[in-house]
Write a protein that holds these residues in place. Structure first.
Motif, mmCIF file in Angstrom:
data_model
loop_
_atom_site.group_PDB
_atom_site.id
_atom_site.type_symbol
_atom_site.label_atom_id
_atom_site.label_comp_id
_atom_site.label_asym_id
_atom_site.label_seq_id
_atom_site.Cartn_x
_atom_site.Cartn_y
_atom_site.Cartn_z
ATOM 1 N N THR A 183 -12.541 0.396 -12.178
ATOM 2 C CA THR A 183 -11.162 -0.090 -12.355
ATOM 3 C C THR A 183 -10.161 0.603 -11.442
ATOM 4 O OG1 THR A 183 -11.031 1.377 -14.288
ATOM 5 C CG2 THR A 183 -11.417 -0.965 -14.707
ATOM 6 N N GLY A 184 -10.263 1.923 -11.293
ATOM 7 C CA GLY A 184 -9.353 2.632 -10.399
ATOM 8 C C GLY A 184 -9.551 2.230 -8.952
ATOM 9 N N ALA A 185 -10.805 2.013 -8.577
ATOM 10 C CA ALA A 185 -11.110 1.598 -7.212
ATOM 11 C C ALA A 185 -10.549 0.205 -6.919
ATOM 12 C CB ALA A 185 -12.623 1.615 -6.985
ATOM 13 N N ALA A 186 -10.639 -0.692 -7.893
ATOM 14 C CA ALA A 186 -10.090 -2.037 -7.705
ATOM 15 C C ALA A 186 -8.581 -1.991 -7.515
ATOM 16 C CB ALA A 186 -10.450 -2.922 -8.898
ATOM 17 N N LEU A 187 -7.902 -1.138 -8.268
ATOM 18 C CA LEU A 187 -6.461 -0.964 -8.077
ATOM 19 C C LEU A 187 -6.151 -0.436 -6.684
ATOM 20 C CD1 LEU A 187 -5.131 0.600 -11.417
ATOM 21 C CD2 LEU A 187 -4.566 -1.651 -10.476
ATOM 22 N N ALA A 188 -6.976 0.487 -6.220
ATOM 23 C CA ALA A 188 -6.736 1.111 -4.916
ATOM 24 C C ALA A 188 -6.886 0.127 -3.763
ATOM 25 C CB ALA A 188 -7.689 2.289 -4.719
ATOM 26 N N PHE A 189 -7.647 -0.941 -3.956
ATOM 27 C CA PHE A 189 -7.772 -1.952 -2.906
ATOM 28 C C PHE A 189 -6.395 -2.430 -2.437
ATOM 29 C CE2 PHE A 189 -12.270 -3.447 -4.215
ATOM 30 C CZ PHE A 189 -12.853 -2.783 -3.151
ATOM 31 N N HIS A 190 -5.447 -2.580 -3.367
ATOM 32 C CA HIS A 190 -4.109 -3.053 -3.010
ATOM 33 C C HIS A 190 -3.423 -2.075 -2.055
ATOM 34 C CE1 HIS A 190 -4.180 -6.263 -6.045
ATOM 35 N NE2 HIS A 190 -4.714 -5.378 -6.864
ATOM 36 N N ILE A 191 -3.559 -0.774 -2.330
ATOM 37 C CA ILE A 191 -2.941 0.246 -1.482
ATOM 38 C C ILE A 191 -3.591 0.243 -0.101
ATOM 39 C CG2 ILE A 191 -2.364 2.696 -1.303
ATOM 40 C CD1 ILE A 191 -1.157 1.413 -3.768
ATOM 41 N N ILE A 192 -4.905 0.131 -0.081
ATOM 42 C CA ILE A 192 -5.631 0.142 1.190
ATOM 43 C C ILE A 192 -5.256 -1.085 2.016
ATOM 44 C CG2 ILE A 192 -7.924 0.135 2.247
ATOM 45 C CD1 ILE A 192 -8.880 1.533 -0.418
ATOM 46 N N ASP A 193 -5.170 -2.245 1.352
ATOM 47 C CA ASP A 193 -4.710 -3.462 2.028
ATOM 48 C C ASP A 193 -3.324 -3.259 2.627
ATOM 49 O OD1 ASP A 193 -6.417 -5.676 2.208
ATOM 50 O OD2 ASP A 193 -6.208 -6.144 0.092
ATOM 51 N N ALA A 194 -2.433 -2.676 1.849
ATOM 52 C CA ALA A 194 -1.061 -2.451 2.311
ATOM 53 C C ALA A 194 -1.040 -1.575 3.561
ATOM 54 C CB ALA A 194 -0.237 -1.808 1.197
ATOM 55 N N ALA A 195 -1.883 -0.552 3.571
ATOM 56 C CA ALA A 195 -1.927 0.349 4.723
ATOM 57 C C ALA A 195 -2.324 -0.394 5.994
ATOM 58 C CB ALA A 195 -2.904 1.489 4.443
ATOM 59 N N THR A 196 -3.325 -1.264 5.897
ATOM 60 C CA THR A 196 -3.768 -1.996 7.092
ATOM 61 C C THR A 196 -2.695 -2.967 7.576
ATOM 62 O OG1 THR A 196 -4.877 -3.755 5.825
ATOM 63 C CG2 THR A 196 -6.187 -1.815 6.391
ATOM 64 N N HIS A 197 -1.949 -3.553 6.654
ATOM 65 C CA HIS A 197 -0.870 -4.468 7.052
ATOM 66 C C HIS A 197 0.258 -3.725 7.753
ATOM 67 C CE1 HIS A 197 -2.273 -8.293 5.452
ATOM 68 N NE2 HIS A 197 -2.723 -7.641 4.393
ATOM 69 N N ILE A 198 0.545 -2.504 7.313
ATOM 70 C CA ILE A 198 1.547 -1.678 8.000
ATOM 71 C C ILE A 198 1.158 -1.497 9.464
ATOM 72 C CG2 ILE A 198 2.354 0.721 8.220
ATOM 73 C CD1 ILE A 198 3.914 -0.733 6.102
ATOM 74 N N GLN A 199 -0.091 -1.131 9.688
ATOM 75 C CA GLN A 199 -0.546 -0.849 11.048
ATOM 76 C C GLN A 199 -0.539 -2.084 11.934
ATOM 77 O OE1 GLN A 199 -0.748 1.742 12.713
ATOM 78 N NE2 GLN A 199 -2.744 2.235 13.626
ATOM 79 N N SER A 200 -0.868 -3.238 11.363
ATOM 80 C CA SER A 200 -1.006 -4.447 12.184
ATOM 81 C C SER A 200 0.269 -5.269 12.308
ATOM 82 C CB SER A 200 -2.122 -5.337 11.624
ATOM 83 O OG SER A 200 -1.797 -5.784 10.318
ATOM 84 N N GLU A 201 1.183 -5.148 11.339
ATOM 85 C CA GLU A 201 2.330 -6.057 11.302
ATOM 86 C C GLU A 201 3.693 -5.400 11.565
ATOM 87 O OE1 GLU A 201 2.294 -8.230 7.619
ATOM 88 O OE2 GLU A 201 0.148 -8.621 7.754
ATOM 89 N N MET A 202 3.789 -4.094 11.407
ATOM 90 C CA MET A 202 5.080 -3.430 11.559
ATOM 91 C C MET A 202 5.467 -3.358 13.034
ATOM 92 S SD MET A 202 6.052 0.142 9.709
ATOM 93 C CE MET A 202 7.670 0.866 9.859
ATOM 94 N N ALA A 203 6.753 -3.515 13.322
ATOM 95 C CA ALA A 203 7.239 -3.487 14.700
ATOM 96 C C ALA A 203 7.240 -2.063 15.244
ATOM 97 C CB ALA A 203 8.652 -4.064 14.766
#
Length: 351
Positions: free
Chosen positions: A318-338
């Motif tokens: 359950t904790g790992a499944a929650l963490a997927f959201h944080i990990i996803d967010a991190a990758t979007h920062i790197q790829s989408e932020m100006a």
């Protein structure tokens, strides 16, 4: 044993050049350097694991290993052993907390019967039973060395099958009534005082807690596990699902796939994996710190830093499944932020 040895040989250090390139890009983004904290740490780790400075997550999967424990005969759990197969069916029918959280995170779930003490039948269940539950470790070894090795290799096989199917991030989950007892025993053998390690698991009272501590001390005295030999520790005071998850973790590292570690039992598996091959730790992402007192000690022993503090102690992944959201967010920062340049934003000047 051959499968395990082959897997361990494949585990290499993460790509430091990719880590540096990821760090350089993070420093170019429109923010003060380091201001996104753990999100930036995750990006750099994923870059090192995958070799891509702008890592992206694709298919996610939680691997749940299920097994029973003979030590429940000692009265160390508040729940009866028949709950293990009942919860396995709950996972397979989509009704457990891990099902809800995995659906929300867009992650698949696979459940493997590696050592449930009874037969469970369901078309979606992976059946790779090494034995029908462990023996009572308070009276002798939980399993043979050969069974412990086979259980690790089952985890490797399950993980590799998912990786071949396109999964590029894995998470650990487990089910096994009584499994905080072997997890506590493993941590005790590796050097932590038993009184500080043992928690209430499924909710035992003070009398039950004292019995649990006494049982772990007895198991270690009876079996005399060798802390320099992680498979010996696993076979004498471990569990089949713990061994299976150690295999999942080693396979992820061998294939350069990030592995998100859940709670106390999953971290016991991670600790065993780290003792088998220390470089596997570089591929582990600690999701959260549980309410089990030994969990924080395990993470500190591996120098892993949990991203979430949610007062959770359910397990299942359950904790790992929650963490997927944080990990996803991190990758979007790197790829989408100006970047400062692309956005026309002035950088700060150091004085």
């Amino acid at each position: 044993m051959e499968k395990l040895q082959e897997t361990v040989k494949k585990i290499q250090p993460i790509d430091q050049q990719a880590v540096e390139k990821a760090a350089q890009r993070l420093d170019m983004l429109t923010k003060p350097q380091g201001s996104l904290g753990v999100l930036e740490d995750i990006v750099k780790q994923l870059a090192g694991i995958t070799g891509n400075p702008i890592p992206r997550l694709g298919k996610k999967c939680v691997v749940i290993m299920a097994g029973d424990h003979g030590v429940v005969e000692e009265g160390v759990s508040a729940f009866p052993q028949e709950v293990t197969p009942q919860m396995v069916m709950n996972f397979l029918n989509g009704g457990a907390a891990i099902n809800v959280l995995s659906r929300h995170a867009g992650a698949d779930i696979v459940c493997c019967d590696i050592g449930v003490a009874s037969d469970v039948k369901h078309p979606s269940l992976i059946i790779k039973k090494v034995r029908y539950g462990t023996a009572n470790m308070a009276k002798g070894p939980a399993m043979s060395r050969e069974e412990a090795t086979r259980a690790i290799e089952v985890g490797i096989e399950v993980a590799e099958d998912k990786i071949k199917g396109g999964v590029n991030i894995l998470a650990t989950g487990e089910m096994g009534i009584g499994n905080t007892t072997p997890s506590s025993a493993i941590l005790t053998v590796f050097g932590c005082p038993v009184e500080k390690v043992v928690g209430r698991g499924t909710g035992i009272d003070d009398k039950g807690l004292a019995l649990k501590i006494k049982t772990i001390i007895k198991a270690i005295e009876v079996n005399d596990p060798d802390p320099s030999d992680p498979i010996d520790v696993l076979s004498k005071v471990g569990g089949l699902e713990i061994a299976g998850l150690a295999g999942v973790i080693l396979a992820a590292a061998a294939h350069r796939i990030p592995i998100v570690i859940d709670g106390f039992i999953s971290s016991a598996a991670a600790l065993v994996a780290s003792k088998i091959e220390p470089r596997s730790v570089q591929y582990m992402i600690a999701s959260h710190v549980s309410e089990e007192p030994g969990h924080k000690m395990m993470l500190e022993m591996m120098r892993l830093y949990p991203m979430l503090h949610m007062k959770m102690r359910l397990g299942e992944g359950t904790g790992a499944a929650l963490a997927f959201h944080i990990i996803d967010a991190a990758t979007h920062i790197q790829s989408e932020m100006a970047t400062f340049e692309s956005a026309g934003v002035s950088r700060s000047s150091s004085r």
